[in-house]
Write an enzyme that holds these catalytic residues in place. Structure first.
Site, short mmCIF file in Angstrom:
data_model
loop_
_atom_site.label_atom_id
_atom_site.label_comp_id
_atom_site.label_asym_id
_atom_site.label_seq_id
_atom_site.Cartn_x
_atom_site.Cartn_y
_atom_site.Cartn_z
N LYS A 228 -11.03 5.37 1.64
CA LYS A 228 -11.38 5.94 2.94
C LYS A 228 -12.44 7.00 2.66
O LYS A 228 -12.11 8.04 2.05
CB LYS A 228 -10.17 6.56 3.63
CG LYS A 228 -9.19 5.50 4.14
CD LYS A 228 -7.98 6.07 4.83
CE LYS A 228 -7.08 4.92 5.28
NZ LYS A 228 -5.70 5.39 5.55
N GLU B 225 0.82 -1.20 0.00
CA GLU B 225 0.00 0.00 0.00
C GLU B 225 0.86 1.26 0.00
O GLU B 225 1.80 1.37 0.80
CB GLU B 225 -0.89 -0.04 1.26
CG GLU B 225 -2.05 0.90 1.22
CD GLU B 225 -2.88 0.80 2.51
OE1 GLU B 225 -2.81 -0.22 3.22
OE2 GLU B 225 -3.60 1.77 2.79
MG MG Z 1 -2.75 3.26 4.22
#
Ligand code: MG
Length: 397
Positions: free
Chosen positions: A278, A229
């Site tokens: 997110k 990531e």
């Molecule tokens: Mg992250």
């Protein structure tokens, strides 16, 4: 019930409650280590008598995001909340256009929009996940549980990391994410894989590398990782498009993706093969739904990331993570992993199969506990007053 048939709400007031909650364990990342989780809880009241809650999960320092608790309080109070007061809305997707003249500040915008989503879901007697599904094609009805994993911060030694991983595996987490940084990557992955060759493992660099580290990062391909990531800069897509073709491991972008357009750009350039969504980072669930649809149409694996949200933000993210187009485990752990107690009830518990049940009640399905809210506001005032001297939030009525 289609979106056009939803009962509208008229926004009467929005109160901002800055809070600080002690974390059960600090989460060490490549950019820091805080003992408290700060957040702004938003309580939105409607003329119809319904209350909706949202969370702006800004941090104290501009580490993960450029926004902070101070900027979020300022922008919400002065610019965002006044734009929605008195407005009658049938759909929370009407909120982003009202806020469009304010550039940036996605975390602040998300908190406000989330409170509207909760209010509308409650007004219509729907769990939030069911309301989200109204915006998706047939076949995208939410599941009753979301698949989740756990994130483990940077530890002093590989042995300590292994100890925590084994504890989390014993608790039932089926996907382990480890934070890495230069000097704490290959040795860590090698050490973990030597003991646990078969666990579902991923690494998160939080932008700690540059393209000059490509040769080094390629060595991560040896460790059968679910993904790596955000290895490169937090605001970069282009250089990731130069790195991904050099790696067999799938790159997932987190910090770089702020909109459905960013997701499209990243995928078209080949900068990543997986998206971490997110909802706060992309300014709310309206944009999150657009990213969800893009990933669904292009078969891009998708999962929901976390910002250590309190129960308010976590409940809404859990609802989103229960949608079937979220195909990989999300970073939404049980409450006990973060807070004891949380600001809301009921707490989230890990069930078999590394799943967390989505609350069944209307809206986000959890209730803020007034005594804990007062305590968390008091902690904020005592610990951080100098950071925003004029903005202490409005009293809890
Ligand atoms: Mg992250």
């Amino acid at each position: 019930m289609t979106v056009a048939e939803l009962k509208p709400v008229t926004i009467r007031s929005v109160q901002l409650y800055p809070v600080a909650l002690p974390l059960v364990e600090r989460l060490g990342t490549s950019f820091g280590n805080e003992p408290f989780k700060a957040a702004i809880l938003l309580r939105l009241e409607t003329v119809e008598g319904v209350t909706g809650w949202g969370e702006t999960s800004a941090e104290i320092n501009p580490g993960y995001s450029a926004e902070t608790m101070g900027t979020s309080l300022h922008v919400l109070q002065e610019f965002l909340v006044p734009r929605v007061l008195g407005k009658c809305v049938r759909s929370a997707t009407e909120i982003p256009p009202l806020l469009a003249q304010v550039r940036g500040h996605p975390l602040a915008k998300h908190g406000l929009e989330a409170a509207v989503w909760d209010a509308l879901a409650r007004q219509n007697g729907l769990p939030l996940a069911q309301l989200f599904a109204r915006y998706l094609p047939a076949g995208h009805e939410p599941r009753d549980r979301a698949l989740v994993g756990v994130s483990i911060g940077i530890q002093p030694t590989v042995a300590e990391t292994l100890g925590i991983i084994e504890k989390r595996l014993a608790e039932g987490y089926g996907r382990i994410k480890l934070k890495i940084k230069p000097g704490w990557d290959l040795e860590l992955a090698r050490g973990v894989r030597a003991t646990l060759p078969d666990i579902t493992l991923m690494l998160d660099a939080n932008s700690a590398y540059t393209l000059r580290d490509a040769e080094h990062l390629r060595q991560l391909d040896d460790f059968n990782l679910l993904m790596v990531e955000q290895p490169l800069a937090w605001d970069d897509i282009y250089e990731h498009s130069k790195l991904q073709p050099q790696m067999r491991s799938d790159i997932c972008l987190d910090e770089s993706i702020h909109s459905a357009n960013d997701a499209r750009l990243a995928l078209e350039l080949g900068a990543c093969r997986i998206i971490n969504l997110k909802p706060a980072r992309v300014s709310g669930y309206t944009e999150s739904l657009a990213i969800y649809r893009f990933c669904m149409e292009n078969q891009v694996p998708l999962w929901i990331g976390g910002l250590l949200e309190t129960g308010v933000g976590r409940a809404a993210n859990l609802a989103f993570a229960s949608l079937p187009g979220v195909t990989l485990p999300s970073d939404i752990s049980a409450t006990s992993r973060y807070y004891d107690p949380d600001i809301s009830e009921p707490a989230f518990e890990l069930e078999s199969g590394s799943r967390i049940r989505v609350p069944r009640g209307p809206g986000i399905g959890v209730e803020v506990q007034p005594d804990r809210l007062q305590e968390a506001m008091q902690r904020w005032r005592e610990r951080y007053p100098y950071r925003v001297p004029a903005l202490q939030g409005t009293p809890l009525s």
